[in-house]
Design an enzyme around this catalytic site. Structure first.
Site, PDB file in Angstrom:
ATOM      1  N   ARG A  42       0.847  -1.191   0.000  1.00  0.00           N
ATOM      2  CA  ARG A  42       0.000   0.000   0.000  1.00  0.00           C
ATOM      3  C   ARG A  42       0.882   1.241   0.000  1.00  0.00           C
ATOM      4  O   ARG A  42       1.612   1.485   0.957  1.00  0.00           O
ATOM      5  CB  ARG A  42      -0.919  -0.004   1.224  1.00  0.00           C
ATOM      6  CG  ARG A  42      -1.939   1.122   1.246  1.00  0.00           C
ATOM      7  CD  ARG A  42      -2.892   0.947   2.435  1.00  0.00           C
ATOM      8  NE  ARG A  42      -3.952   1.931   2.417  1.00  0.00           N
ATOM      9  CZ  ARG A  42      -3.877   3.126   3.027  1.00  0.00           C
ATOM     10  NH1 ARG A  42      -2.783   3.467   3.690  1.00  0.00           N
ATOM     11  NH2 ARG A  42      -4.894   3.969   2.971  1.00  0.00           N
ATOM     12  N   SER A 111     -13.002  -3.595  -0.281  1.00  0.00           N
ATOM     13  CA  SER A 111     -13.372  -3.127   1.054  1.00  0.00           C
ATOM     14  C   SER A 111     -14.884  -2.947   1.132  1.00  0.00           C
ATOM     15  O   SER A 111     -15.520  -2.507   0.164  1.00  0.00           O
ATOM     16  CB  SER A 111     -12.693  -1.788   1.366  1.00  0.00           C
ATOM     17  OG  SER A 111     -11.291  -1.921   1.370  1.00  0.00           O
ATOM     18  N   LYS A 140      -5.454   4.649   9.379  1.00  0.00           N
ATOM     19  CA  LYS A 140      -6.342   5.204   8.358  1.00  0.00           C
ATOM     20  C   LYS A 140      -7.426   6.011   9.062  1.00  0.00           C
ATOM     21  O   LYS A 140      -8.466   5.486   9.453  1.00  0.00           O
ATOM     22  CB  LYS A 140      -6.945   4.071   7.518  1.00  0.00           C
ATOM     23  CG  LYS A 140      -7.557   4.537   6.209  1.00  0.00           C
ATOM     24  CD  LYS A 140      -7.981   3.367   5.351  1.00  0.00           C
ATOM     25  CE  LYS A 140      -8.550   3.857   4.022  1.00  0.00           C
ATOM     26  NZ  LYS A 140      -9.030   2.741   3.168  1.00  0.00           N
TER      27      LYS A 140
END
Length: 220
Positions: A42, A111, A140
């Site tokens: 990521r 997601s 996040k």
């Protein structure tokens, strides 16, 4: 390489914030040595050329350990570097469009925060779901909270494996028992640990009985 519930048990998601003096490649290798079953790269801030070069490096390490390598969000980089799959969020490319681009042989993770999103993602070709944030997380900050009850409802509503994500640690992972998850996706719990190899191994050990219960229910 396709995913199954066993490859989703301990899903490690990279975060450059935790590298310190180490390289990301070294951290990933230590994570795999500890027992990680899937790796997701990521990178939200990196230039695409550098991202692709890094993806090639991390993919090669994953190949050594026979573990699926997933790229977050960037479908084009995932395809060019020969990644095993790609993971997209609700604000990224739509799951059906991603499936068309990557074909049937690559893994597609999506997601989801609601039952409706989860069911639609499955219909559009997702191989697994990442559901969260199940606990508060500093990784996040814009992540929507998902209650444990919603997590259970999502697991019951779909036939594809579900991975819990968000704020999961060695201390709270046992709270997910009975939810129906196939595994957990973690960032700081592994990459932020003083000993990455040890942290991965301890977390995997705690996840084994949780995932085993989920597999038994699917077989009934």
């Amino acid at each position: 390489m396709k995913c199954d519930e066993r490859t989703l048990l301990l899903y490690a998601v990279t975060d450059r914030y935790w590298t310190g003096r180490q390289t990301l490649a070294k951290q990933v290798r230590e994570c795999l040595e500890g027992g990680a079953t899937m790796i997701q790269l990521r990178e939200k801030e990196m230039e695409e050329d550098a991202f692709e070069k890094e993806a090639e490096e991390i993919k090669a390490i994953c190949r050594e350990y026979g573990v699926p390598f997933i790229v977050n969000d960037n479908v084009e980089v995932a395809m060019r570097c020969g990644a095993d799959g790609v993971h997209v969020g609700q604000r990224d490319m739509e799951a059906g469009e991603v499936r068309k681009k990557i074909g049937s042989h690559r893994i597609l993770g999506v997601s989801a925060q609601t039952v409706e999103q989860a069911v639609l993602a499955q219909q559009r070709g997702a191989d697994y779901l990442g559901v969260g944030s199940v606990f508060p997380t500093s990784t996040k900050l814009d992540a929507d909270a998902v209650s444990l009850e919603t997590l259970r409802q999502i697991c019951a509503a779909v036939s594809i494996p579900v991975v819990a994500i968000g704020g999961i640690t060695e201390e709270n992972v046992t709270l997910l028992k009975g939810s129906g998850i196939a595994g957990a996706a973690v960032v700081s719990a592994v990459f932020g640990a003083p000993d990455i190899r040890l942290a991965a191994g301890r977390l995997k050990e705690k996840l084994l009985p949780i995932a085993a219960g989920s597999q038994e229910r699917r077989m009934i």
